[in-house]
Write an enzyme that holds these catalytic residues in place. Structure first.
Site, mmCIF file in Angstrom:
data_model
loop_
_atom_site.group_PDB
_atom_site.id
_atom_site.type_symbol
_atom_site.label_atom_id
_atom_site.label_comp_id
_atom_site.label_asym_id
_atom_site.label_seq_id
_atom_site.Cartn_x
_atom_site.Cartn_y
_atom_site.Cartn_z
ATOM 1 N N GLU A 283 0.823 -1.209 0.000
ATOM 2 C CA GLU A 283 0.000 0.000 0.000
ATOM 3 C C GLU A 283 0.858 1.260 0.000
ATOM 4 O O GLU A 283 0.384 2.327 -0.344
ATOM 5 C CB GLU A 283 -0.940 0.027 1.220
ATOM 6 C CG GLU A 283 -2.203 -0.767 0.979
ATOM 7 C CD GLU A 283 -3.318 -0.503 1.991
ATOM 8 O OE1 GLU A 283 -3.138 0.273 2.942
ATOM 9 O OE2 GLU A 283 -4.386 -1.112 1.821
ATOM 10 N N HIS A 304 8.306 -26.251 -2.421
ATOM 11 C CA HIS A 304 7.668 -27.292 -3.219
ATOM 12 C C HIS A 304 6.457 -26.744 -3.966
ATOM 13 O O HIS A 304 5.601 -27.503 -4.401
ATOM 14 C CB HIS A 304 7.291 -28.476 -2.315
ATOM 15 C CG HIS A 304 8.511 -29.121 -1.727
ATOM 16 N ND1 HIS A 304 9.047 -30.295 -2.216
ATOM 17 C CD2 HIS A 304 9.347 -28.709 -0.728
ATOM 18 C CE1 HIS A 304 10.137 -30.596 -1.518
ATOM 19 N NE2 HIS A 304 10.344 -29.649 -0.620
ATOM 20 N N LYS A 418 -13.861 0.423 -3.992
ATOM 21 C CA LYS A 418 -14.976 0.789 -3.112
ATOM 22 C C LYS A 418 -16.044 1.522 -3.927
ATOM 23 O O LYS A 418 -17.224 1.229 -3.809
ATOM 24 C CB LYS A 418 -14.494 1.704 -1.978
ATOM 25 C CG LYS A 418 -13.604 1.026 -0.963
ATOM 26 C CD LYS A 418 -13.341 1.971 0.197
ATOM 27 C CE LYS A 418 -12.271 1.436 1.127
ATOM 28 N NZ LYS A 418 -11.812 2.417 2.086
HETATM 29 O O1 PA5 Z 1 -3.147 0.946 5.949
HETATM 30 C C1 PA5 Z 1 -4.248 1.467 5.801
HETATM 31 O O2 PA5 Z 1 -4.435 2.666 6.009
HETATM 32 C C2 PA5 Z 1 -5.427 0.626 5.383
HETATM 33 O O3 PA5 Z 1 -5.044 -0.687 5.142
HETATM 34 C C3 PA5 Z 1 -6.509 0.655 6.460
HETATM 35 O O4 PA5 Z 1 -5.964 0.175 7.653
HETATM 36 C C4 PA5 Z 1 -7.705 -0.211 6.047
HETATM 37 O O5 PA5 Z 1 -8.193 0.236 4.819
HETATM 38 C C5 PA5 Z 1 -8.796 -0.149 7.095
HETATM 39 O O6 PA5 Z 1 -9.249 1.160 7.288
HETATM 40 P P1 PA5 Z 1 -10.107 1.559 8.547
HETATM 41 O O7 PA5 Z 1 -9.274 1.371 9.755
HETATM 42 O O8 PA5 Z 1 -10.454 2.995 8.320
HETATM 43 O O9 PA5 Z 1 -11.323 0.673 8.573
#
Ligand code: PA5
Length: 428
Positions: A283, A304, A418
């Site tokens: 990310e 494997h 989303k």
């Molecule tokens: O690293 C991040 O910011 C994301 O992976 C969030 O943790 C994830 O999208 C969950 O978001 P939230 O805590 O707002 O539900």
């Protein structure tokens, strides 16, 4: 101290290539220190280590010991950065089977109705003493609006409301200080709340209540975890060479066409830690058309399945081995009189030794097969070394992302699925 062996990766680079990237890594670290890079408002994961909040650690510890006494099951409801860190630390530091304290289960990280149905069926089953299970729930969402988490929370909360008279005392919310649907529910029900600092993004939040509450409930010493991250912070502020080398090599290899970084371990207990790394890097770096794909594999299992590809497939990947130097298994190989299986040459040796030779052999084979290999070493598997490891990789990720020229702390791409999903679901 995190130890690293970069020799089998550095040798794939010319001095010039390495030095150019090292200089970039140094500049990137300055951007972080001076809080002048893109996304500098998200550097809370560093700031909290300079000024540890002992009152919060105390509060988390004391709630955890109450819940450890009272709960059969503790459900953690969250997705992405809201659960991957705690799951990784808990898996790394808990026993494979059984263990003391409540069973920790995860929910809210996908939309499988079948999973939720079976989870609730399981919660409805009596505990080992034949009594109804005592269930506590920690919902974790910074935004408070993530569909996977919010929907699962609604289902489990409704079930708990039917099941427990004291339901409001069994639900703990970890979310932003203000705003979002979760805060409205907290106000209405008086749920206990922990705050996710505004300046800490999800994937950098394992050392906040997001990760620390579930980790404490697993019986892990959160002070050691946290304070070893603090000392890693201090060491790397003073002498950042170790982390700069990693970021520089990774960046230089990317510039030369490496498209995948495969995180591997010979410890099955570190599968989720590799998963945490995968998200931390994935990310953070994968944006604006750049980045290496972070993959993970657990060896020997995946030797494997993926081993063939790593050894002989396209030469465009690097590998990061996560090694634990000291084993804590006591199983040794017995001498067998018949020796029909021909294994007596190993008698007297421990599984840890055999596993270590497997790692060394694989490392050499992959290196000779043309894969740049980095080895990150933890002396042993405990809260201290995991704490160091967490901060080392958080910092490495931020430095390396700035080398790539991307903001490490946003994730604009996640919004696209989303939008499409909400369109199909008819959200106004
Ligand atoms: O690293 C991040 O910011 C994301 O992976 C969030 O943790 C994830 O999208 C969950 O978001 P939230 O805590 O707002 O539900």
């Amino acid at each position: 101290m995190i130890k690293a062996d970069y020799s089998r990766a550095r040798s794939f680079l010319t001095d010039n290539e390495y030095e150019e990237s090292y200089a970039k890594a140094e500049q990137s670290f300055q951007l972080i220190k001076q809080e002048s890079g893109e996304g500098a408002e998200w550097l809370g994961w560093r700031k909290m280590l300079t000024d540890p909040n002992d009152a919060i650690l105390e509060e988390l510890d004391s709630l955890a010991s109450t819940i450890r006494e009272e709960a059969d099951v503790f459900v953690v409801c969250g997705i992405g950065g809201s659960y991957l860190g705690s799951r990784a630390v808990i898996e790394a530091l808990s026993s494979f089977f059984g263990g003391a304290g409540p069973e920790i289960l995860f929910a809210g990280h996908h939309l499988s109705g079948k999973y939720l149905e079976q989870l609730i069926q399981y919660l409805e089953e009596p505990n080992d003493e034949g009594e109804p299970k005592s269930v506590y729930l920690n919902v974790i969402s910074k935004s408070g609006t993530t569909l996977e988490t919010a929907l699962s929370f609604r289902v489990i909360r409704n079930w708990m409301e039917d099941r427990f008279e004291d339901v409001d005392g069994r639900i703990i919310c970890t979310t932003s200080a203000t705003g979002g649907a979760l805060n409205a529910l907290i106000e209405e029900h008086g749920y206990q709340k922990f705050v996710i600092p505004e300046d800490v993004g999800g994937r950098f939040s394992v050392l906040t209540p997001v990760g620390l509450l579930p980790i404490a409930i697993a019986g892990i010493d959160i002070r050691s975890l946290f304070y070893e991250a603090v000392s890693q912070y201090e060491q790397l502020e003073e002498d950042p060479q170790n982390v700069l080398k990693y970021a520089a090599i990774k960046h230089a290899l990317y510039e030369k066409g490496t498209v995948t970084d495969l995180f591997t371990t010979f410890e099955p207990q570190l599968n989720d830690l590799c998963g945490w790394l995968q998200q931390l890097l994935g990310e953070s770096e994968g944006k604006d058309g750049v980045g290496m794909f972070p993959a993970k594999a657990v060896y020997s299992t995946d030797l494997h399945s993926l081993g063939q590809f790593v050894q002989d497939g396209p030469r465009n990947l690097m590998e990061t081995f996560i090694q634990v130097e000291q084993g804590n298994d006591h199983i040794t190989i017995d001498e067998d009189e018949q020796n029909h299986d021909g294994l007596n040459y190993l008698s007297g040796r421990s599984f840890h030794e055999v596993n270590t030779r497997a790692l060394e052999g694989t490392l050499q084979a992959h290196y000779e097969g043309g894969v740049p290999c980095i080895v990150i070493k933890m002396e042993e598997l405990n809260a201290q070394h995991i704490g160091e490891f967490i901060y080392f990789f958080e910092l490495m990720t931020a430095i390396y992302c700035y080398c790539l020229g991307v903001n490490p702390f946003n994730q604009p791409g996640v919004e696209f699925y989303k939008k499409e999903m909400y369109k199909l679901l008819g959200k106004k």
